[in-house]
Motif scaffolding. Structure first.
Motif, PDB file in Angstrom:
ATOM      1  N   UNK A  99       1.260  20.540  69.086  1.00 53.24           N
ATOM      2  CA  UNK A  99       0.910  20.907  70.600  1.00 53.24           C
ATOM      3  C   UNK A  99       0.732  19.438  71.365  1.00 53.24           C
ATOM      4  N   UNK A 100      -0.197  18.754  70.628  1.00 53.09           N
ATOM      5  CA  UNK A 100      -0.867  17.269  71.323  1.00 53.09           C
ATOM      6  C   UNK A 100       0.369  16.427  71.147  1.00 53.09           C
ATOM      7  N   UNK A 101       1.110  16.383  70.040  1.00 55.20           N
ATOM      8  CA  UNK A 101       2.563  15.501  70.005  1.00 55.20           C
ATOM      9  C   UNK A 101       3.357  15.689  70.990  1.00 55.20           C
ATOM     10  N   UNK A 102       3.778  16.890  71.112  1.00 54.26           N
ATOM     11  CA  UNK A 102       4.769  17.474  72.039  1.00 54.26           C
ATOM     12  C   UNK A 102       4.302  17.371  73.600  1.00 54.26           C
ATOM     13  N   UNK A 103       3.046  17.280  73.668  1.00 55.48           N
ATOM     14  CA  UNK A 103       2.507  17.075  75.138  1.00 55.48           C
ATOM     15  C   UNK A 103       2.758  15.713  75.468  1.00 55.48           C
ATOM     16  N   UNK A 104       2.351  14.965  74.260  1.00 56.33           N
ATOM     17  CA  UNK A 104       2.515  13.472  74.770  1.00 56.33           C
ATOM     18  C   UNK A 104       3.981  13.041  74.593  1.00 56.33           C
ATOM     19  N   UNK A 105       4.806  13.444  74.069  1.00 54.92           N
ATOM     20  CA  UNK A 105       6.220  13.038  73.922  1.00 54.92           C
ATOM     21  C   UNK A 105       6.941  13.616  75.055  1.00 54.92           C
ATOM     22  N   UNK A 106       6.576  14.701  75.591  1.00 51.38           N
ATOM     23  CA  UNK A 106       6.984  15.368  76.770  1.00 51.38           C
ATOM     24  C   UNK A 106       7.087  14.538  78.004  1.00 51.38           C
ATOM     25  N   UNK A 123       6.607  28.720  65.188  1.00 50.04           N
ATOM     26  CA  UNK A 123       7.667  29.158  66.440  1.00 50.04           C
ATOM     27  C   UNK A 123       7.865  28.120  67.438  1.00 50.04           C
ATOM     28  N   UNK A 124       8.841  28.013  67.918  1.00 49.11           N
ATOM     29  CA  UNK A 124       9.418  26.995  68.874  1.00 49.11           C
ATOM     30  C   UNK A 124       8.559  27.341  70.118  1.00 49.11           C
ATOM     31  N   UNK A 125       8.341  28.539  70.312  1.00 48.57           N
ATOM     32  CA  UNK A 125       7.665  29.255  71.751  1.00 48.57           C
ATOM     33  C   UNK A 125       6.233  28.585  71.868  1.00 48.57           C
ATOM     34  N   UNK A 126       5.618  28.305  70.587  1.00 44.38           N
ATOM     35  CA  UNK A 126       4.356  27.889  70.540  1.00 44.38           C
ATOM     36  C   UNK A 126       4.030  26.323  71.076  1.00 44.38           C
ATOM     37  N   UNK A 127       5.432  25.646  71.314  1.00 42.92           N
ATOM     38  CA  UNK A 127       5.072  24.217  71.976  1.00 42.92           C
ATOM     39  C   UNK A 127       6.112  24.186  72.946  1.00 42.92           C
ATOM     40  N   UNK A 128       7.010  25.029  73.406  1.00 44.97           N
ATOM     41  CA  UNK A 128       8.018  24.743  74.248  1.00 44.97           C
ATOM     42  C   UNK A 128       7.351  24.367  75.744  1.00 44.97           C
ATOM     43  N   UNK A 129       6.444  25.037  76.106  1.00 47.48           N
ATOM     44  CA  UNK A 129       5.749  24.880  77.510  1.00 47.48           C
ATOM     45  C   UNK A 129       5.083  23.334  77.281  1.00 47.48           C
ATOM     46  N   UNK A 133       9.502  20.857  78.784  1.00 45.52           N
ATOM     47  CA  UNK A 133      10.744  21.013  79.008  1.00 45.52           C
ATOM     48  C   UNK A 133      11.413  22.181  78.131  1.00 45.52           C
ATOM     49  N   UNK A 134      10.793  23.458  78.399  1.00 45.50           N
ATOM     50  CA  UNK A 134      11.175  24.534  77.492  1.00 45.50           C
ATOM     51  C   UNK A 134      12.679  24.774  77.305  1.00 45.50           C
ATOM     52  N   UNK A 135      13.379  24.461  78.166  1.00 46.89           N
ATOM     53  CA  UNK A 135      14.782  25.114  78.175  1.00 46.89           C
ATOM     54  C   UNK A 135      15.555  23.859  77.382  1.00 46.89           C
ATOM     55  N   UNK A 136      14.902  22.865  77.244  1.00 52.81           N
ATOM     56  CA  UNK A 136      15.525  21.970  76.248  1.00 52.81           C
ATOM     57  C   UNK A 136      14.969  21.767  75.035  1.00 52.81           C
ATOM     58  N   UNK A 137      14.143  22.734  74.635  1.00 49.33           N
ATOM     59  CA  UNK A 137      13.178  22.794  73.280  1.00 49.33           C
ATOM     60  C   UNK A 137      13.895  24.113  72.515  1.00 49.33           C
ATOM     61  N   UNK A 138      14.170  23.739  71.132  1.00 49.86           N
ATOM     62  CA  UNK A 138      14.560  24.680  70.167  1.00 49.86           C
ATOM     63  C   UNK A 138      14.189  24.330  68.649  1.00 49.86           C
ATOM     64  N   UNK A 139      14.137  25.245  67.811  1.00 49.45           N
ATOM     65  CA  UNK A 139      13.849  24.845  66.357  1.00 49.45           C
ATOM     66  C   UNK A 139      15.018  24.399  65.824  1.00 49.45           C
ATOM     67  N   UNK A 140      15.134  23.268  65.032  1.00 44.21           N
ATOM     68  CA  UNK A 140      16.210  22.815  64.423  1.00 44.21           C
ATOM     69  C   UNK A 140      15.610  22.470  62.980  1.00 44.21           C
ATOM     70  N   UNK A 141      15.645  23.289  61.930  1.00 40.95           N
ATOM     71  CA  UNK A 141      14.842  23.178  60.677  1.00 40.95           C
ATOM     72  C   UNK A 141      15.869  22.957  59.514  1.00 40.95           C
ATOM     73  N   UNK A 142      15.487  21.795  58.897  1.00 44.14           N
ATOM     74  CA  UNK A 142      16.223  21.566  57.646  1.00 44.14           C
ATOM     75  C   UNK A 142      15.559  21.824  56.619  1.00 44.14           C
ATOM     76  N   UNK A 143      16.289  21.964  55.287  1.00 43.40           N
ATOM     77  CA  UNK A 143      15.750  22.550  54.122  1.00 43.40           C
ATOM     78  C   UNK A 143      15.389  21.287  53.363  1.00 43.40           C
ATOM     79  N   UNK A 144      16.192  20.957  52.630  1.00 40.46           N
ATOM     80  CA  UNK A 144      15.951  19.412  51.851  1.00 40.46           C
ATOM     81  C   UNK A 144      17.107  18.518  52.293  1.00 40.46           C
TER      82      UNK A 144
END
Lengths: 292, 292
Positions: A99-106, A123-129, A133-144
């Motif tokens: 949350x802190x990181x997303x607030x800073x970089x937002x 979940x992305x909804x935990x950090x979107x607000x 910029x929630x509409x430009x926020x999504x999870x993009x999750x890699x495995x290895x």
């Protein structure tokens, strides 16, 4: 929606791999971390992977310098996001830190920047607000990234649908197989199935239906796979498995979490500590006669 | 405990395969069924598998006659058990039918005969008493014999421990990997884990978290496997999957059973009917671009 400059937040194991794949695919990448040690380790991780890729014939030695020329390592958040089209965040898996990181970089990212989180179980909804910029926020999750080439695209209810299309296209450019997780689901798709498999294996073990070896053998022989659920657990790390399992309320998960705890208390974390369900570097399940 | 003469009860898909593997491994085999048609079909199944094994270089053409010379097909139960050291039963998966068969063969089999059931989901304790010799009764369960070479050994509480050792040895002679299921458990070990995986996949689908294709893709790409849970379901048969799923009391299983039922009602049973989650003979998941 031209994506050219990428900012990776967090130079840990996964962040480094994602950054490297972006650079291999021709993108400009800045890798940000709060610790110089983490950045140095990230650099080493990348060098190691590149050597493996050269050895496997997937890259030519001569490309290494060029790939690294596209990667910038920085402790400066402003430098990191300068002109960034896209952020993928792989910082510590804790809600408050993210949350802190997303607030800073937002606040400091250019208006054009798309925001993505590489979280494993949140979940992305935990950090979107928080990102502003929630509409430009999504999870993009890699495995290895290199062996398991799935990239999960998991929008939250407020994600702009156009972003999903952009991410599918981007995932393919990164030599990944994009998978759409249509609704928020902790653990996406693969991890949900993997945890079900591991949960069943754990229950068979704690109920003393089968031995570790026989449970793994059943899976390996029938599916011609190089490891079974306990070999997989050793590679995931028993600490990570315990972290997920001990939060599950059902009796079977609790029994398995208690068993995992006895391993952790002995310092047996899996392959990374030299011992887990098996002993490394030459675990029984990799021996030729294991499946005979 | 010399095992030489084998009696296979039931010439269906699995019974035929087990009988054939015994004959390939040098045992004398009698295959019993109540229907001549079933025996003829069993013979055809064996011929087909032998041709495949020859094609794959695992057998020489010239061995076929010799292998068949060791197999006797019969409608006569007395002939079937004559001098038999060992019975493996693969009759219809219904408690009453199996009970009847075990009562009958318990009465006519020689005293020396060991009794094993190849049941998929029932338990040996359901038939041990019926057979009249519970201490010589155990589950000895094959998967598909030739590709998935696990054989489960699952005793009931009254099984003679010496029988388990004998079965481990016998399993190896049959080119199988013996797995000990220490306690009675419906579905043994592998099927318990497979059903957990399939249950998780079904829940992801009915909750609309992912599409059939994306769920399969996640599994296939991350584990480098040739099929995912819905491809596996198509090969198991949606009728079989429904049979197991609809008996489970939890809401997720019920929702998935209801979905499976909509397929069954349209005659979509999976690969065997030409359609299930995918369309055969060329399902999407086997196409080159499916995992790209």
């Amino acid at each position: 929606m031209r994506i050219h400059k990428i900012c990776i937040l967090g130079a840990g194991t996964l962040g480094s791999r994602v950054a490297l794949q972006f650079a291999i695919s021709g993108f400009q990448v800045s890798v940000y971390d709060i610790s110089q040690k983490a950045l140095d380790l990230g650099h080493k991780t990348m060098e190691k992977i590149l050597r493996q890729l050269v050895k496997a014939g997937q890259l030519h030695e001569s490309q290494i310098t060029e790939i690294f020329s596209r990667i910038q390592f920085t402790l400066d958040p402003f430098e990191a996001v300068e002109d960034a089209d896209f952020i993928n965040e792989s910082v510590t898996e804790e809600v408050d830190i993210k949350k802190k990181v997303w607030k800073q970089f937002g606040e400091i990212a250019p208006e054009k920047t798309w925001f993505t989180t590489n979280t494993s179980y949140l979940l992305p909804s935990m950090f979107a607000e928080e990102s502003g910029r929630p509409s430009k926020f999504c999870a993009f999750h890699f495995h290895d990234v290199f062996y398991s080439r799935v990239v999960d695209i998991m929008p939250h209810p407020g994600t702009d649908p156009a972003m999903i299309l952009m991410l599918e296209d981007l995932g393919k450019k990164l030599n990944q197989v994009p998978v759409l997780v249509k609704k928020e689901n902790p653990g996406y798709i693969f991890n949900t199935m993997l945890m079900a498999l591991i949960g069943a294996a754990g229950k068979l073990l704690t109920r003393e239906v089968g031995s570790i070896e026989d449970i793994d053998r059943s899976w390996m022989v029938n599916f011609h796979m190089p490891m079974g659920p306990f070999g997989i657990l050793d590679s995931i790390g028993l600490d990570t498995a315990w972290h997920v399992t001990h939060k599950m309320p059902d009796a079977a998960s609790q029994a398995f979490a208690a068993l995992l705890k006895t391993y952790l208390d002995q310092g047996k974390l899996g392959e990374k500590s030299g011992e887990g369900f098996y002993t490394y570097p030459n675990p029984e399940y990799r021996k030729e006669n294991f499946c005979q």
